[in-house]
Design a protein around this motif. Structure first.
Motif, PDB file in Angstrom:
ATOM      1  N   ARG A 117      17.236   7.266  -1.307  1.00 49.75           N
ATOM      2  CA  ARG A 117      17.675   6.407  -0.217  1.00 49.75           C
ATOM      3  C   ARG A 117      19.123   6.027  -0.462  1.00 49.75           C
ATOM      4  N   THR A 118      20.028   6.869   0.013  1.00 48.94           N
ATOM      5  CA  THR A 118      21.441   6.647  -0.262  1.00 48.94           C
ATOM      6  C   THR A 118      22.162   6.006   0.909  1.00 48.94           C
ATOM      7  N   VAL A 119      21.577   6.042   2.087  1.00 48.88           N
ATOM      8  CA  VAL A 119      22.258   5.548   3.273  1.00 48.88           C
ATOM      9  C   VAL A 119      21.379   4.520   3.973  1.00 48.88           C
ATOM     10  N   THR A 120      21.931   3.329   4.190  1.00 53.17           N
ATOM     11  CA  THR A 120      21.242   2.325   4.989  1.00 53.17           C
ATOM     12  C   THR A 120      21.460   2.648   6.451  1.00 53.17           C
ATOM     13  N   PRO A 121      20.414   2.632   7.284  1.00 52.42           N
ATOM     14  CA  PRO A 121      20.604   2.951   8.708  1.00 52.42           C
ATOM     15  C   PRO A 121      21.693   2.074   9.324  1.00 52.42           C
ATOM     16  N   SER A 122      22.607   2.703  10.036  1.00 51.03           N
ATOM     17  CA  SER A 122      23.687   1.955  10.672  1.00 51.03           C
ATOM     18  C   SER A 122      23.218   1.418  12.009  1.00 51.03           C
ATOM     19  N   PHE A 171      13.293   7.589  11.506  1.00 47.45           N
ATOM     20  CA  PHE A 171      12.761   8.783  10.859  1.00 47.45           C
ATOM     21  C   PHE A 171      13.362   8.961   9.459  1.00 47.45           C
ATOM     22  N   ARG A 172      14.668   8.784   9.365  1.00 46.24           N
ATOM     23  CA  ARG A 172      15.342   8.986   8.071  1.00 46.24           C
ATOM     24  C   ARG A 172      14.883   7.966   7.041  1.00 46.24           C
ATOM     25  N   ALA A 173      14.733   6.724   7.475  1.00 48.08           N
ATOM     26  CA  ALA A 173      14.297   5.688   6.537  1.00 48.08           C
ATOM     27  C   ALA A 173      12.883   5.971   6.035  1.00 48.08           C
ATOM     28  N   ILE A 174      11.999   6.382   6.933  1.00 47.47           N
ATOM     29  CA  ILE A 174      10.625   6.675   6.529  1.00 47.47           C
ATOM     30  C   ILE A 174      10.580   7.919   5.655  1.00 47.47           C
ATOM     31  N   MET A 175      11.351   8.929   5.993  1.00 48.39           N
ATOM     32  CA  MET A 175      11.379  10.139   5.180  1.00 48.39           C
ATOM     33  C   MET A 175      11.853   9.844   3.762  1.00 48.39           C
ATOM     34  N   SER A 176      12.835   8.958   3.625  1.00 46.93           N
ATOM     35  CA  SER A 176      13.359   8.652   2.306  1.00 46.93           C
ATOM     36  C   SER A 176      12.305   8.014   1.417  1.00 46.93           C
ATOM     37  N   ARG A 177      11.380   7.257   2.027  1.00 47.89           N
ATOM     38  CA  ARG A 177      10.307   6.640   1.248  1.00 47.89           C
ATOM     39  C   ARG A 177       9.136   7.605   1.042  1.00 47.89           C
ATOM     40  N   ALA A 178       8.868   8.452   2.030  1.00 44.97           N
ATOM     41  CA  ALA A 178       7.683   9.317   1.988  1.00 44.97           C
ATOM     42  C   ALA A 178       7.918  10.611   1.220  1.00 44.97           C
ATOM     43  N   THR A 179       9.177  10.903   0.906  1.00 46.29           N
ATOM     44  CA  THR A 179       9.500  12.124   0.168  1.00 46.29           C
ATOM     45  C   THR A 179      10.287  11.755  -1.065  1.00 46.29           C
ATOM     46  N   ALA A 221       0.817  -1.216   0.000  1.00 45.46           N
ATOM     47  CA  ALA A 221       0.000   0.000   0.000  1.00 45.46           C
ATOM     48  C   ALA A 221       0.852   1.268   0.000  1.00 45.46           C
ATOM     49  N   GLY A 222       2.173   1.119  -0.101  1.00 46.41           N
ATOM     50  CA  GLY A 222       3.062   2.273  -0.126  1.00 46.41           C
ATOM     51  C   GLY A 222       3.434   2.808   1.233  1.00 46.41           C
ATOM     52  N   ILE A 223       3.211   2.017   2.280  1.00 47.02           N
ATOM     53  CA  ILE A 223       3.519   2.441   3.646  1.00 47.02           C
ATOM     54  C   ILE A 223       4.817   1.770   4.084  1.00 47.02           C
ATOM     55  N   PRO A 224       5.886   2.528   4.319  1.00 49.91           N
ATOM     56  CA  PRO A 224       7.146   1.917   4.738  1.00 49.91           C
ATOM     57  C   PRO A 224       7.091   1.450   6.176  1.00 49.91           C
ATOM     58  N   VAL A 225       7.703   0.298   6.443  1.00 47.13           N
ATOM     59  CA  VAL A 225       7.788  -0.256   7.787  1.00 47.13           C
ATOM     60  C   VAL A 225       9.255  -0.379   8.167  1.00 47.13           C
ATOM     61  N   VAL A 226       9.597   0.155   9.329  1.00 48.82           N
ATOM     62  CA  VAL A 226      10.947   0.039   9.882  1.00 48.82           C
ATOM     63  C   VAL A 226      10.861  -0.783  11.161  1.00 48.82           C
ATOM     64  N   THR A 227      11.657  -1.828  11.273  1.00 48.47           N
ATOM     65  CA  THR A 227      11.665  -2.623  12.498  1.00 48.47           C
ATOM     66  C   THR A 227      12.594  -1.977  13.521  1.00 48.47           C
ATOM     67  N   LEU A 228      12.213  -2.085  14.793  1.00 46.63           N
ATOM     68  CA  LEU A 228      12.924  -1.421  15.881  1.00 46.63           C
ATOM     69  C   LEU A 228      13.412  -2.442  16.899  1.00 46.63           C
ATOM     70  N   VAL A 229      14.682  -2.464  17.166  1.00 48.82           N
ATOM     71  CA  VAL A 229      15.417  -3.271  18.153  1.00 48.82           C
ATOM     72  C   VAL A 229      15.343  -4.785  17.936  1.00 48.82           C
ATOM     73  N   ALA A 265      13.886  -1.184   6.521  1.00 48.32           N
ATOM     74  CA  ALA A 265      15.116  -0.977   7.282  1.00 48.32           C
ATOM     75  C   ALA A 265      14.939  -1.520   8.688  1.00 48.32           C
ATOM     76  N   TYR A 266      16.058  -1.753   9.345  1.00 51.76           N
ATOM     77  CA  TYR A 266      16.090  -2.128  10.757  1.00 51.76           C
ATOM     78  C   TYR A 266      16.821  -1.037  11.519  1.00 51.76           C
ATOM     79  N   ALA A 267      16.251  -0.572  12.628  1.00 52.27           N
ATOM     80  CA  ALA A 267      16.872   0.432  13.486  1.00 52.27           C
ATOM     81  C   ALA A 267      17.123  -0.198  14.850  1.00 52.27           C
ATOM     82  N   GLY A 268      18.377  -0.342  15.218  1.00 52.14           N
ATOM     83  CA  GLY A 268      18.686  -0.967  16.501  1.00 52.14           C
ATOM     84  C   GLY A 268      20.138  -1.379  16.561  1.00 52.14           C
ATOM     85  N   ALA A 269      20.451  -2.163  17.564  1.00 54.96           N
ATOM     86  CA  ALA A 269      21.823  -2.601  17.787  1.00 54.96           C
ATOM     87  C   ALA A 269      22.078  -3.940  17.109  1.00 54.96           C
TER      88      ALA A 269
END
Length: 342
Positions: free
Chosen positions: A321-326, A309-317, A142-150, A160-164
């Motif tokens: 998407r040049t940088v994968t979340p570290s 935030f950055r991952a979602i912004m890259s999809r929503a704007t 549906a065009g909604i980006p999902v980022v997993t957390l931790v 993308a995955y955001a976490g350690a």
């Protein structure tokens, strides 16, 4: 009910229809008390988020969905609210959906409701199960980006995955416990998981067992799981494990419930030689300061919020998407280097 916001904004924040919100705001009959409280909570959230939103004409509304104990969801909420106020050029507004325990079907239904209602993105902490992965796929379609957390869902359609690095965190815990017990006559470690359904916890356990097996073969491991990080269930499991095995003298807490675990040791009149926990939440701060636990493996949740935030912004704007979340770095916190709370 006094407010400064559009009905549609309150409705979005509360997850209700505009008609329902209008009835609440105008004091019309037939409104449940629970619904009225949801509207009041939504207005309070908007008031907290308003200072940041006033600085820009662009707003991206996202949903943070988590199955986690309240002590951790409180820390995540604080991190996202802190980053939300400073993140430019996009301005984010967040809705929070937290529960200590959710069935996979309930999580999937919640994700579907968010998708149908509309959102610019979803940040998700959830078990790695088929129902959740399917709901993520529907959101992505549906065009909604999902980022997993931790904790990740690597085989899903998340962007993308955001976490350690959870495996490295488990290896670090094994090193700390192994070096301590190795010089103290050995023993057995109680490894606590909230649930085996979470990929992040599984990776921590894999890393821990690998290092113990390779470097400290004389140290044993006993695992408890499915306490969901809650004190009552985790305490019951820990009490049973201690009664069954008199050799347990250390703890690696992957899933939380640390006060209950320590209470189980106290009831059994057993010492804890070394205790390694995760996340510098309010409970762990107090336990670390009191020297009840020895080490906390901590990573900065505000870094994770920024990555999400950055991952979602890259999809929503239109931004590329040049940088994968570290991966966020893991810090070993002791009573002597504990940072001040935000």
């Amino acid at each position: 009910m006094a407010h400064l916001f559009l009905v549609k904004d309150i409705a979005f924040q509360a997850g209700l229809s505009t008609a329902t919100v209008d009835r609440v705001l105008n004091g019309r009959p037939g409104v449940r008390r629970q619904t009225e409280m949801r509207v009041k909570a939504a207005i309070a959230e908007l008031e907290k988020q308003q200072p940041g939103a006033m600085g820009s004409g662009r707003m991206l509304a996202i949903d943070i969905v988590m199955e986690t104990p309240q002590r951790f969801s409180d820390a995540v909420r604080a991190a996202f609210e802190a980053e939300m106020a400073t993140f430019l050029p996009g301005i984010f507004r967040c809705r929070f959906h937290f529960a200590e325990v959710m069935k996979p079907a309930e999580l999937a239904q919640l994700l579907d409701r968010i998708r149908l209602r509309g959102t610019h993105g979803i940040v998700l902490k959830a078990p790695d199960v088929t129902e959740v992965a399917a709901a993520v796929a529907r959101a992505d379609a549906a065009g909604i980006p999902v980022v997993t957390l931790v904790t990740d869902l690597p085989n899903s359609a998340r962007i993308a995955y955001a976490g350690a690095d959870n495996r490295a965190a488990g290896e670090t815990a094994a090193y700390l416990i192994g070096e301590f017990l190795g010089s103290d006559g050995g023993g057995k470690v109680l490894v606590t998981l909230s649930s085996g359904r979470f990929r992040g916890e599984e990776e921590r356990e894999i890393g821990f067992r690998r290092v113990i097996r390779a470097r400290y073969p004389d140290i044993g491991i006993t695992e408890i799981s499915e306490g969901h990080g809650t004190d009552v269930a985790t305490g019951t499991l820990a009490t049973a494990a201690l009664a069954a095995d008199p050799a347990i003298n250390a703890v690696y807490s992957i899933g939380g419930g640390n006060r209950a675990v320590l209470a189980a040791f106290d009831m059994a009149e057993r010492p804890v030689r070394v205790f390694v926990a995760h996340d510098l939440d309010a409970d762990n701060r107090a336990l670390l300061a009191a020297r009840r636990i020895g080490f906390v493996l901590h990573h900065d949740l505000k870094t994770d919020a920024r990555s999400a935030f950055r991952a979602i912004m890259s999809r929503a704007t239109a931004l590329p998407r040049t940088v994968t979340p570290s991966l966020s770095s893991v810090e070993i916190v002791t009573p002597y280097n504990m940072p001040a709370p935000d």
